[in-house]
Design an enzyme around this catalytic site. Structure first.
Site, PDB file in Angstrom:
ATOM      1  N   ASN A  21       0.721  -0.229   6.093  1.00 60.10           N
ATOM      2  CA  ASN A  21       1.572   0.695   6.723  1.00 60.10           C
ATOM      3  C   ASN A  21       2.926  -0.370   7.509  1.00 60.10           C
ATOM      4  O   ASN A  21       4.092   0.021   7.329  1.00 60.10           O
ATOM      5  CB  ASN A  21       1.278   1.395   7.918  1.00 60.10           C
ATOM      6  CG  ASN A  21       2.090   1.989   8.775  1.00 60.10           C
ATOM      7  OD1 ASN A  21       2.985   2.713   8.380  1.00 60.10           O
ATOM      8  ND2 ASN A  21       2.535   1.358   9.846  1.00 60.10           N
ATOM      9  N   TYR A  44      15.528  -3.567   1.520  1.00 57.27           N
ATOM     10  CA  TYR A  44      14.516  -2.832   2.007  1.00 57.27           C
ATOM     11  C   TYR A  44      14.035  -1.881   0.926  1.00 57.27           C
ATOM     12  O   TYR A  44      12.639  -2.023   0.365  1.00 57.27           O
ATOM     13  CB  TYR A  44      14.763  -1.655   3.093  1.00 57.27           C
ATOM     14  CG  TYR A  44      13.906  -0.909   3.672  1.00 57.27           C
ATOM     15  CD1 TYR A  44      12.790  -1.158   4.335  1.00 57.27           C
ATOM     16  CD2 TYR A  44      14.028   0.452   3.464  1.00 57.27           C
ATOM     17  CE1 TYR A  44      11.723  -0.219   4.821  1.00 57.27           C
ATOM     18  CE2 TYR A  44      13.181   1.394   3.830  1.00 57.27           C
ATOM     19  CZ  TYR A  44      12.164   1.062   4.625  1.00 57.27           C
ATOM     20  OH  TYR A  44      11.094   2.048   5.081  1.00 57.27           O
ATOM     21  N   SER A  66       5.452   3.490   1.482  1.00 51.52           N
ATOM     22  CA  SER A  66       6.649   3.000   1.106  1.00 51.52           C
ATOM     23  C   SER A  66       7.822   3.957   1.729  1.00 51.52           C
ATOM     24  O   SER A  66       7.921   4.002   2.961  1.00 51.52           O
ATOM     25  CB  SER A  66       6.745   3.408  -0.537  1.00 51.52           C
ATOM     26  OG  SER A  66       8.085   3.131  -1.126  1.00 51.52           O
ATOM     27  N   SER A  67       8.891   4.164   1.071  1.00 52.66           N
ATOM     28  CA  SER A  67      10.048   5.140   1.601  1.00 52.66           C
ATOM     29  C   SER A  67      10.501   5.827   0.538  1.00 52.66           C
ATOM     30  O   SER A  67      10.878   5.666  -0.764  1.00 52.66           O
ATOM     31  CB  SER A  67      10.814   4.163   2.066  1.00 52.66           C
ATOM     32  OG  SER A  67      12.208   5.010   2.459  1.00 52.66           O
ATOM     33  N   LYS A  71      10.217  -2.122  -1.250  1.00 56.38           N
ATOM     34  CA  LYS A  71       9.300  -0.817  -1.337  1.00 56.38           C
ATOM     35  C   LYS A  71       9.145  -0.588  -2.785  1.00 56.38           C
ATOM     36  O   LYS A  71       7.995  -0.219  -3.005  1.00 56.38           O
ATOM     37  CB  LYS A  71       9.727   0.339  -0.573  1.00 56.38           C
ATOM     38  CG  LYS A  71      10.187  -0.017   0.907  1.00 56.38           C
ATOM     39  CD  LYS A  71       8.493  -0.096   1.546  1.00 56.38           C
ATOM     40  CE  LYS A  71       8.884   0.300   3.144  1.00 56.38           C
ATOM     41  NZ  LYS A  71       7.317   0.062   3.752  1.00 56.38           N
ATOM     42  N   ASP A  84      -0.139 -11.125  11.076  1.00 53.14           N
ATOM     43  CA  ASP A  84       1.196 -11.011  10.581  1.00 53.14           C
ATOM     44  C   ASP A  84       0.678 -10.742   9.076  1.00 53.14           C
ATOM     45  O   ASP A  84       0.178 -11.543   8.566  1.00 53.14           O
ATOM     46  CB  ASP A  84       2.073 -12.236  10.520  1.00 53.14           C
ATOM     47  CG  ASP A  84       3.234 -12.196   9.777  1.00 53.14           C
ATOM     48  OD1 ASP A  84       3.347 -11.205   9.108  1.00 53.14           O
ATOM     49  OD2 ASP A  84       4.191 -12.980  10.038  1.00 53.14           O
ATOM     50  N   ILE A 138       4.839   5.479  12.920  1.00 54.37           N
ATOM     51  CA  ILE A 138       4.082   6.043  12.023  1.00 54.37           C
ATOM     52  C   ILE A 138       2.530   5.584  11.711  1.00 54.37           C
ATOM     53  O   ILE A 138       1.332   6.373  11.817  1.00 54.37           O
ATOM     54  CB  ILE A 138       4.703   6.092  10.394  1.00 54.37           C
ATOM     55  CG1 ILE A 138       5.906   6.714  10.512  1.00 54.37           C
ATOM     56  CG2 ILE A 138       3.396   6.535   9.292  1.00 54.37           C
ATOM     57  CD1 ILE A 138       6.585   6.549   9.407  1.00 54.37           C
ATOM     58  N   THR A 170      11.040   7.300  14.486  1.00 53.33           N
ATOM     59  CA  THR A 170      10.196   6.025  15.043  1.00 53.33           C
ATOM     60  C   THR A 170      11.382   4.763  15.579  1.00 53.33           C
ATOM     61  O   THR A 170      12.733   5.198  15.071  1.00 53.33           O
ATOM     62  CB  THR A 170       9.468   5.259  14.059  1.00 53.33           C
ATOM     63  OG1 THR A 170      10.292   4.745  13.130  1.00 53.33           O
ATOM     64  CG2 THR A 170       8.578   6.458  13.492  1.00 53.33           C
TER      65      THR A 170
HETATM   66  P1  NAP Z   1       8.084   1.081  13.553  1.00 52.24           P
HETATM   67  O1  NAP Z   1       8.301   2.109  14.492  1.00 52.24           O
HETATM   68  O2  NAP Z   1       9.396  -0.097  13.497  1.00 52.24           O
HETATM   69  O3  NAP Z   1       6.708   0.105  13.654  1.00 52.24           O
HETATM   70  C1  NAP Z   1       6.522  -0.979  12.792  1.00 52.24           C
HETATM   71  C2  NAP Z   1       5.164  -1.445  12.993  1.00 52.24           C
HETATM   72  O4  NAP Z   1       4.853  -2.410  12.010  1.00 52.24           O
HETATM   73  C3  NAP Z   1       4.797  -1.928  14.166  1.00 52.24           C
HETATM   74  O5  NAP Z   1       3.333  -1.628  14.584  1.00 52.24           O
HETATM   75  C4  NAP Z   1       4.852  -3.604  14.296  1.00 52.24           C
HETATM   76  O6  NAP Z   1       4.113  -4.312  15.121  1.00 52.24           O
HETATM   77  C5  NAP Z   1       4.330  -3.418  12.890  1.00 52.24           C
HETATM   78  N1  NAP Z   1       4.974  -4.855  12.078  1.00 52.24           N
HETATM   79  C6  NAP Z   1       6.063  -5.245  11.780  1.00 52.24           C
HETATM   80  N2  NAP Z   1       6.053  -6.441  11.110  1.00 52.24           N
HETATM   81  C7  NAP Z   1       4.853  -6.633  11.086  1.00 52.24           C
HETATM   82  C8  NAP Z   1       4.002  -7.758  10.215  1.00 52.24           C
HETATM   83  N3  NAP Z   1       4.650  -8.619   9.756  1.00 52.24           N
HETATM   84  N4  NAP Z   1       2.767  -7.882  10.430  1.00 52.24           N
HETATM   85  C9  NAP Z   1       2.067  -6.825  10.916  1.00 52.24           C
HETATM   86  N5  NAP Z   1       2.536  -5.760  11.436  1.00 52.24           N
HETATM   87  C10 NAP Z   1       3.971  -5.762  11.610  1.00 52.24           C
HETATM   88  O7  NAP Z   1       8.256   1.448  11.974  1.00 52.24           O
HETATM   89  P2  NAP Z   1       7.864   2.813  11.551  1.00 52.24           P
HETATM   90  O8  NAP Z   1       8.875   3.765  11.059  1.00 52.24           O
HETATM   91  O9  NAP Z   1       6.575   3.596  11.892  1.00 52.24           O
HETATM   92  O10 NAP Z   1       7.482   2.480  10.073  1.00 52.24           O
HETATM   93  C11 NAP Z   1       6.088   2.506   9.343  1.00 52.24           C
HETATM   94  C12 NAP Z   1       6.080   2.384   7.755  1.00 52.24           C
HETATM   95  O11 NAP Z   1       6.936   3.857   7.472  1.00 52.24           O
HETATM   96  C13 NAP Z   1       6.996   1.221   7.157  1.00 52.24           C
HETATM   97  O12 NAP Z   1       6.388   0.641   6.300  1.00 52.24           O
HETATM   98  C14 NAP Z   1       8.215   1.851   7.198  1.00 52.24           C
HETATM   99  O13 NAP Z   1       9.130   1.067   5.864  1.00 52.24           O
HETATM  100  C15 NAP Z   1       7.866   3.147   6.301  1.00 52.24           C
HETATM  101  N6  NAP Z   1       9.040   4.173   6.538  1.00 52.24           N
HETATM  102  C16 NAP Z   1       9.543   4.703   7.683  1.00 52.24           C
HETATM  103  C17 NAP Z   1      10.636   5.698   7.747  1.00 52.24           C
HETATM  104  C18 NAP Z   1      11.222   6.132   9.112  1.00 52.24           C
HETATM  105  O14 NAP Z   1      12.036   6.665   9.082  1.00 52.24           O
HETATM  106  N7  NAP Z   1      10.850   5.474  10.425  1.00 52.24           N
HETATM  107  C19 NAP Z   1      11.059   6.334   6.636  1.00 52.24           C
HETATM  108  C20 NAP Z   1      10.279   5.643   5.455  1.00 52.24           C
HETATM  109  C21 NAP Z   1       9.396   4.725   5.369  1.00 52.24           C
HETATM  110  P3  NAP Z   1       4.547  -4.639  16.672  1.00 52.24           P
HETATM  111  O15 NAP Z   1       4.615  -3.526  17.486  1.00 52.24           O
HETATM  112  O16 NAP Z   1       3.694  -5.746  16.956  1.00 52.24           O
HETATM  113  O17 NAP Z   1       6.065  -5.242  16.373  1.00 52.24           O
END
Ligand code: NAP
Length: 247
Positions: free
Chosen positions: A96, A159, A145-146, A163, A69, A23, A194
């Site tokens: 994010n 989690y 958030s989520s 959030k 981080d 995202i 993702t």
């Molecule tokens: P993702 O594909 O797992 O990507 C996570 C991203 O966060 C990566 O760029 C990662 O960097 C970075 N990251 C993780 N820990 C970090 C830290 N300590 N400091 C800096 N960067 C960090 O996740 P996503 O699904 O895109 O999720 C993005 C946001 O949407 C999150 O807040 C998640 O909770 C929320 N969300 C996602 C979903 C879903 O279904 N996917 C649903 C609801 C909410 P690296 O590549 O360097 O590891």
């Protein structure tokens, strides 16, 4: 405002945490497509962040990759400093970055609690704290958030607790920066395609949506880019869902 312009962020500078994948990547690309210069944060995946920068640059935009981080106070301060040095004062900050540890509640450990809250709650606090102090007047601060905080979802207690903390930080911050025209909002995705979404849950997640599928990162980014746009000047302290109707 002229309808249909997609260059409404020209001259704006943005920072998106966790923008190397998923995202965050789509948000960074969406902001860049509307004209913003974007700092693409990552924690460990430098190659992925560099490929986001390359994609934005190839499309005619401007971006820089910045490691750091979000759970580290020093890293977050350095990240803002580097973004300001390379791009200029920030107009848009998107907190994010997030992680999930999926487990039944009874199996969660204190280490799971600390890791989850360090990244999702402490990270959101540190990023919003810097943003509130440094963002330009009329800026946009957004935390991801989520939609799960509005659902009963098994296996995600820590989690969603982290959030919930993020959502309250947004509401508190919004009250204190509004006098400068700065808005602070939460965007809550539903199940999105993702790396964070586990393979064994995808079919169930799709069935939970009236639309019969999980969302794309670009569909979430479309909501975030709207909230980050000049058009959203009257939207603050809100939690806006982008979840395909699952909550
Ligand atoms: P993702 O594909 O797992 O990507 C996570 C991203 O966060 C990566 O760029 C990662 O960097 C970075 N990251 C993780 N820990 C970090 C830290 N300590 N400091 C800096 N960067 C960090 O996740 P996503 O699904 O895109 O999720 C993005 C946001 O949407 C999150 O807040 C998640 O909770 C929320 N969300 C996602 C979903 C879903 O279904 N996917 C649903 C609801 C909410 P690296 O590549 O360097 O590891």
């Amino acid at each position: 405002m002229t309808a249909g312009t997609l260059n409404d962020m020209a001259g704006k500078n943005a920072l998106v945490t966790g923008a190397s994948r998923g995202i965050g990547r789509a948000i960074a690309e969406g902001l860049a497509a509307r004209g913003a210069a974007v700092a693409v944060n990552y924690v460990s995946n430098k190659d992925a962040a560099d490929s986001v920068v390359a994609a934005i640059t190839a499309a005619g935009g401007r971006a820089v990759a910045i490691g750091g981080d979000v759970s580290s106070e020093e890293h977050v301060a350095a990240m803002f400093q580097q973004a300001e040095t390379e791009l200029g004062q920030l107009d848009i900050v998107v907190a994010n970055a997030g992680i999930v540890i999926n487990k039944p509640f009874a199996e969660h450990t204190v280490e799971d609690f600390d890791k989850t809250f360090e990244t999702n709650a402490r990270g959101a606090f540190l990023v919003l704290h810097q943003a509130a102090a440094r963002i330009r007047d009329n800026g946009r601060i957004i935390a991801i958030s989520s939609g799960g905080t509005r659902m009963l979802l098994p296996g995600t207690t820590l989690y969603l607790a982290s959030k919930g903390a993020l959502e309250q930080i947004v509401r508190g911050a919004a009250m204190e920066v509004g006098h400068r025209g700065v808005t602070v909002n939460t965007v809550s995705p539903g199940f999105t395609d993702t790396d964070l979404l586990t393979d064994d849950f995808r079919a169930t997640a799709a069935d939970m949506s009236p639309l019969g599928r999980v969302g794309t990162p670009e569909e979430v980014a479309a909501v975030v880019t709207f909230v980050a746009s000049p058009a959203a000047s009257w939207v603050t302290a809100q939690n806006i869902g982008a979840g395909g109707g699952v909550f």
